[in-house]
Design an enzyme around this catalytic site. Structure first.
Site, PDB file in Angstrom:
ATOM      1  N   ARG A  55       2.075 -85.041  49.202  1.00  0.00           N
ATOM      2  CA  ARG A  55       2.796 -83.694  48.753  1.00  0.00           C
ATOM      3  C   ARG A  55       3.006 -82.063  47.425  1.00  0.00           C
ATOM      4  NH1 ARG A  55       7.993 -87.405  47.504  1.00  0.00           N
ATOM      5  NH2 ARG A  55       5.636 -88.369  46.273  1.00  0.00           N
ATOM      6  N   LYS A 112      -4.819-104.229  44.805  1.00  0.00           N
ATOM      7  CA  LYS A 112      -5.005-105.363  45.042  1.00  0.00           C
ATOM      8  C   LYS A 112      -4.805-105.620  46.412  1.00  0.00           C
ATOM      9  CE  LYS A 112      -0.909-104.352  42.440  1.00  0.00           C
ATOM     10  NZ  LYS A 112      -0.495-103.980  41.104  1.00  0.00           N
ATOM     11  N   GLY A 141      -3.740-105.355  35.169  1.00  0.00           N
ATOM     12  CA  GLY A 141      -3.750-103.666  34.887  1.00  0.00           C
ATOM     13  C   GLY A 141      -5.426-103.383  33.741  1.00  0.00           C
ATOM     14  N   GLY A 194      13.535 -99.926  34.776  1.00  0.00           N
ATOM     15  CA  GLY A 194      12.082 -98.689  35.359  1.00  0.00           C
ATOM     16  C   GLY A 194      10.778-100.018  35.091  1.00  0.00           C
ATOM     17  N   LYS A 212      -3.040-110.283  43.474  1.00  0.00           N
ATOM     18  CA  LYS A 212      -4.490-110.893  42.354  1.00  0.00           C
ATOM     19  C   LYS A 212      -5.182-112.375  42.392  1.00  0.00           C
ATOM     20  CE  LYS A 212      -1.457-107.965  40.268  1.00  0.00           C
ATOM     21  NZ  LYS A 212      -0.616-107.105  39.402  1.00  0.00           N
TER      22      LYS A 212
HETATM   23  P1  NDP Z   1       1.822 -93.834  42.848  1.00  0.00           P
HETATM   24  O1  NDP Z   1       2.992 -94.806  44.283  1.00  0.00           O
HETATM   25  O2  NDP Z   1       2.588 -93.322  41.562  1.00  0.00           O
HETATM   26  O3  NDP Z   1       0.997 -92.621  43.753  1.00  0.00           O
HETATM   27  C1  NDP Z   1       0.777 -92.771  44.519  1.00  0.00           C
HETATM   28  C2  NDP Z   1      -0.088 -91.826  45.090  1.00  0.00           C
HETATM   29  O4  NDP Z   1      -0.945 -91.842  46.265  1.00  0.00           O
HETATM   30  C3  NDP Z   1       1.149 -90.836  45.287  1.00  0.00           C
HETATM   31  O5  NDP Z   1       0.086 -88.883  44.319  1.00  0.00           O
HETATM   32  C4  NDP Z   1       0.904 -90.189  46.390  1.00  0.00           C
HETATM   33  O6  NDP Z   1       1.175 -88.619  46.621  1.00  0.00           O
HETATM   34  C5  NDP Z   1      -0.448 -90.526  46.890  1.00  0.00           C
HETATM   35  N1  NDP Z   1      -0.346 -91.276  48.301  1.00  0.00           N
HETATM   36  C6  NDP Z   1       0.445 -91.572  48.569  1.00  0.00           C
HETATM   37  N2  NDP Z   1       0.440 -91.800  50.206  1.00  0.00           N
HETATM   38  C7  NDP Z   1      -1.339 -90.682  50.166  1.00  0.00           C
HETATM   39  C8  NDP Z   1      -1.338 -90.528  51.766  1.00  0.00           C
HETATM   40  N3  NDP Z   1      -1.689 -90.757  52.870  1.00  0.00           N
HETATM   41  N4  NDP Z   1      -2.665 -89.348  51.201  1.00  0.00           N
HETATM   42  C9  NDP Z   1      -3.092 -88.682  50.436  1.00  0.00           C
HETATM   43  N5  NDP Z   1      -2.282 -89.614  49.207  1.00  0.00           N
HETATM   44  C10 NDP Z   1      -1.358 -90.457  49.034  1.00  0.00           C
HETATM   45  O7  NDP Z   1       1.183 -95.969  43.058  1.00  0.00           O
HETATM   46  P2  NDP Z   1       1.066 -96.229  41.305  1.00  0.00           P
HETATM   47  O8  NDP Z   1      -0.098 -95.040  40.711  1.00  0.00           O
HETATM   48  O9  NDP Z   1       1.747 -96.648  40.997  1.00  0.00           O
HETATM   49  O10 NDP Z   1      -0.397 -97.135  42.362  1.00  0.00           O
HETATM   50  C11 NDP Z   1      -1.089 -96.477  42.749  1.00  0.00           C
HETATM   51  C12 NDP Z   1      -2.554 -98.172  43.193  1.00  0.00           C
HETATM   52  O11 NDP Z   1      -2.270 -98.717  41.558  1.00  0.00           O
HETATM   53  C13 NDP Z   1      -2.076 -99.227  43.996  1.00  0.00           C
HETATM   54  O12 NDP Z   1      -2.884 -99.553  44.426  1.00  0.00           O
HETATM   55  C14 NDP Z   1      -0.912 -99.678  42.986  1.00  0.00           C
HETATM   56  O13 NDP Z   1      -1.075-101.669  43.347  1.00  0.00           O
HETATM   57  C15 NDP Z   1      -2.931 -99.671  41.824  1.00  0.00           C
HETATM   58  N6  NDP Z   1      -2.214-100.418  40.307  1.00  0.00           N
HETATM   59  C16 NDP Z   1      -0.624 -99.572  39.730  1.00  0.00           C
HETATM   60  C17 NDP Z   1      -0.135-100.381  38.525  1.00  0.00           C
HETATM   61  C18 NDP Z   1       0.904 -99.691  37.841  1.00  0.00           C
HETATM   62  O14 NDP Z   1       1.520 -99.898  36.316  1.00  0.00           O
HETATM   63  N7  NDP Z   1       1.955 -98.087  38.551  1.00  0.00           N
HETATM   64  C19 NDP Z   1      -0.631-101.720  37.573  1.00  0.00           C
HETATM   65  C20 NDP Z   1      -2.128-102.384  38.948  1.00  0.00           C
HETATM   66  C21 NDP Z   1      -2.046-101.288  39.729  1.00  0.00           C
HETATM   67  P3  NDP Z   1       2.334 -87.789  46.740  1.00  0.00           P
HETATM   68  O15 NDP Z   1       2.569 -88.356  44.800  1.00  0.00           O
HETATM   69  O16 NDP Z   1       2.552 -86.047  46.969  1.00  0.00           O
HETATM   70  O17 NDP Z   1       3.614 -88.453  46.957  1.00  0.00           O
HETATM   71  N1  HSE Z   2       3.840-103.973  40.344  1.00  0.00           N
HETATM   72  C1  HSE Z   2       3.023-105.105  39.304  1.00  0.00           C
HETATM   73  C2  HSE Z   2       3.728-105.775  38.367  1.00  0.00           C
HETATM   74  C3  HSE Z   2       2.132-104.061  38.895  1.00  0.00           C
HETATM   75  O1  HSE Z   2       3.981-105.743  37.735  1.00  0.00           O
HETATM   76  O2  HSE Z   2       3.017-106.215  37.033  1.00  0.00           O
HETATM   77  C4  HSE Z   2       1.148-103.979  38.655  1.00  0.00           C
HETATM   78  O3  HSE Z   2       0.304-104.424  39.417  1.00  0.00           O
END
Ligand code: NDP
Ligand code: HSE
Length: 439
Positions: A55, A112, A141, A194, A212
């Site tokens: 989006r 992961k 992380g 949160g 993991k």
């Molecule tokens: P979010 O849900 O916050 O962000 C996901 C992003 O991907 C959004 O910007 C979304 O777009 C975009 N997106 C979703 N679907 C599509 C698509 N089909 N095409 C293009 N863009 C797309 O995820 P996180 O940042 O929390 O997590 C990202 C990755 O990092 C995951 O693999 C998660 O497991 C990993 N991770 C996350 C951690 C965390 O603390 N959050 C910790 C460790 C790993 P839009 O914003 O426009 O909807």
């Molecule tokens: N959902 C995951 C956690 C995010 O609670 O540890 C980090 O991978």
């Protein structure tokens, strides 16, 4: 500083960012804030070639001209050297990253779930084109953990990796331990603050930790381990009674990921990988890992025991690990080389949980009269489950009986508990939980 302009200008490393959510936004911030330092560290500037999102209208924080919804075109664009994936999930990321790797683009990912299910396909695509595949942020992380396993300990023989790799469940279990509250109300509080996602399934049912664990075991034991090879139990069934029983014995409850090199009953060297809640002594270093923090113990033949500790989640900490990988991949490109490939030569079989003995804590409410202990002990003996310790406390009308076993298989323990639960002298099976961290 490497020149940016003129005939001898250093070619910039062009990065496609897939996803700009919690982690992606922080990746963009760090790339922008630290641009000059990164150029110095890499020997070439790093530039964003595009950012794929769903989006675009929602993303006022990044330059509009970089945004696209066409991730498929971005990952194979001739203008892109490295693809950084922070979308998450299997679709469409699997196809996007395979396309990127086949097109010779190196990949950095925090995903992961994708690695635990389709890691071998991604590594094969990377090998075929000579691209790099880095994924430090996928486990624990910000904590540098995968690089030590993959590189620093590559000369050693790792025997065990055990830790807390999911922050959400650790927050919930820490809060239950601190307040004595039950699982459901603590989950509600974690969501309100949160710490738990709207759909907490992946965390509380252990899927996240199992992914993991598969990644950790693959690297530690030079063997392909997928999520399907990991025995998994989440924390939904952990009750306030379990926590109180643990506390009464100087223990606490943690969701552990345990990856071990074992000898199977056949004599074959194997890997046993499991995720489940377990009681650990309050004196164990993992017992003091509270809230959303992660910590992982690694045991290796020559190096001995090591512990890695830090923030296992969150936008900025995770982006730190992503940036570390990006710098490594960019340095490889500047030097004309490649980072470590998949190492799966050992090809050890995965041992089913039914063959993996663990120790148990069983807490019973029993009638306080003569012969109860001997009836209960007889059931243990009948199922060949050896008792390590027994504690009985008389109350007004009944007694609490706590038994800790020596290592036993799940099957033996389950039949033991079923039979004990049916004894007329047993009023309630209060808690049954594995015990770890003590010999
Ligand atoms: P979010 O849900 O916050 O962000 C996901 C992003 O991907 C959004 O910007 C979304 O777009 C975009 N997106 C979703 N679907 C599509 C698509 N089909 N095409 C293009 N863009 C797309 O995820 P996180 O940042 O929390 O997590 C990202 C990755 O990092 C995951 O693999 C998660 O497991 C990993 N991770 C996350 C951690 C965390 O603390 N959050 C910790 C460790 C790993 P839009 O914003 O426009 O909807
Ligand atoms: N959902 C995951 C956690 C995010 O609670 O540890 C980090 O991978």
């Amino acid at each position: 500083m490497p020149g940016k302009e003129g005939p001898n200008a250093v070619k910039p490393i062009r990065v496609a960012l897939l996803g700009c959510g919690t982690v992606g936004t922080e990746v963009v911030r760090l790339l922008t804030d630290q641009a000059d330092d990164l150029t110095q560290r890499i020997g070439a500037p790093v530039e964003l070639a595009g950012i794929a999102v769903r989006r675009p209208n929602k993303h006022r924080e990044v330059p509009e001209h970089l945004l696209t919804t066409d991730a498929a075109a971005l990952v194979t664009s001739a203008d892109v050297d490295v693809v950084v994936e922070v979308i998450g999930g299997i679709d469409p990321t699997r196809g996007l990253l395979l396309d990127a790797l086949r097109a010779g683009k190196s990949v950095v990912t925090a995903n992961k779930a994708l690695l635990a299910e389709h890691g071998p396909d991604l590594f094969e695509a990377a090998d075929a084109s000579g691209a790099d595949l880095y994924f430090e942020a996928a486990v624990a992380g910000a904590i540098p953990l995968l690089r030590p396993l993959r590189e620093s300990l590559a000369g050693d023989r790792i025997t065990r990796v055990m830790g807390i790799v999911n922050g959400t469940t650790n927050f919930i279990l820490s809060a239950m331990d601190a307040t004595g509250a039950g699982y459901a109300e603590t989950l509600e509080e974690a969501s309100r603050l949160g710490y738990a996602e709207a759909d907490p399934t992946a965390d509380v049912d252990g899927f996240d930790a199992a992914s993991k664990a598969a990644i950790l075991a693959s690297l530690a034991f030079h063997t392909r381990v997928t999520a399907a090879d990991v025995y998994r139990e989440g924390i939904r069934a952990v009750s306030a009674a379990d926590i109180a029983a643990a506390r009464g014995l100087g223990r606490t409850v943690k969701l552990l990921a345990i990856c071990e090199r074992v000898t199977a009953p056949s004599g074959q060297e194997s890997v046993a990988v499991r995720v489940h809640p377990a009681m650990i002594p309050r004196t164990h270093p993992l017992a003091s890992v509270n809230g959303a923090f992660n910590a992982v113990f690694v045991e290796a033949d020559a190096a001995g025991e090591m512990m890695f500790y830090g923030q296992g989640a969150g936008g900025a900490p995770t982006a730190s690990a992503v940036l570390g990988d990006l710098v490594a991949v960019a340095r490889n490109q500047v030097a004309g080389g490649r980072g470590p490939r998949e190492s799966a030569y050992a090809a050890l079989p995965a041992q089913p949980m039914g063959h993996t003995p663990t120790r148990y804590h069983i807490s019973l409410d029993v009638a306080d009269k003569a012969g109860v202990l001997s009836q209960v002990a007889a059931v243990f003996a009948e199922h060949d489950v050896s008792i390590a310790a027994v504690r009985q406390e008389g109350r007004v009308e009944d007694a609490s009986l706590v038994i800790v076993t020596h290592a036993a298989t799940d099957a033996a323990l389950r039949s033991t508990v079923d039979k004990i639960g049916g004894l007329p002298v047993v009023r309630d099976v209060v808690s049954v939980m594995r015990v770890e961290g003590e010999e």
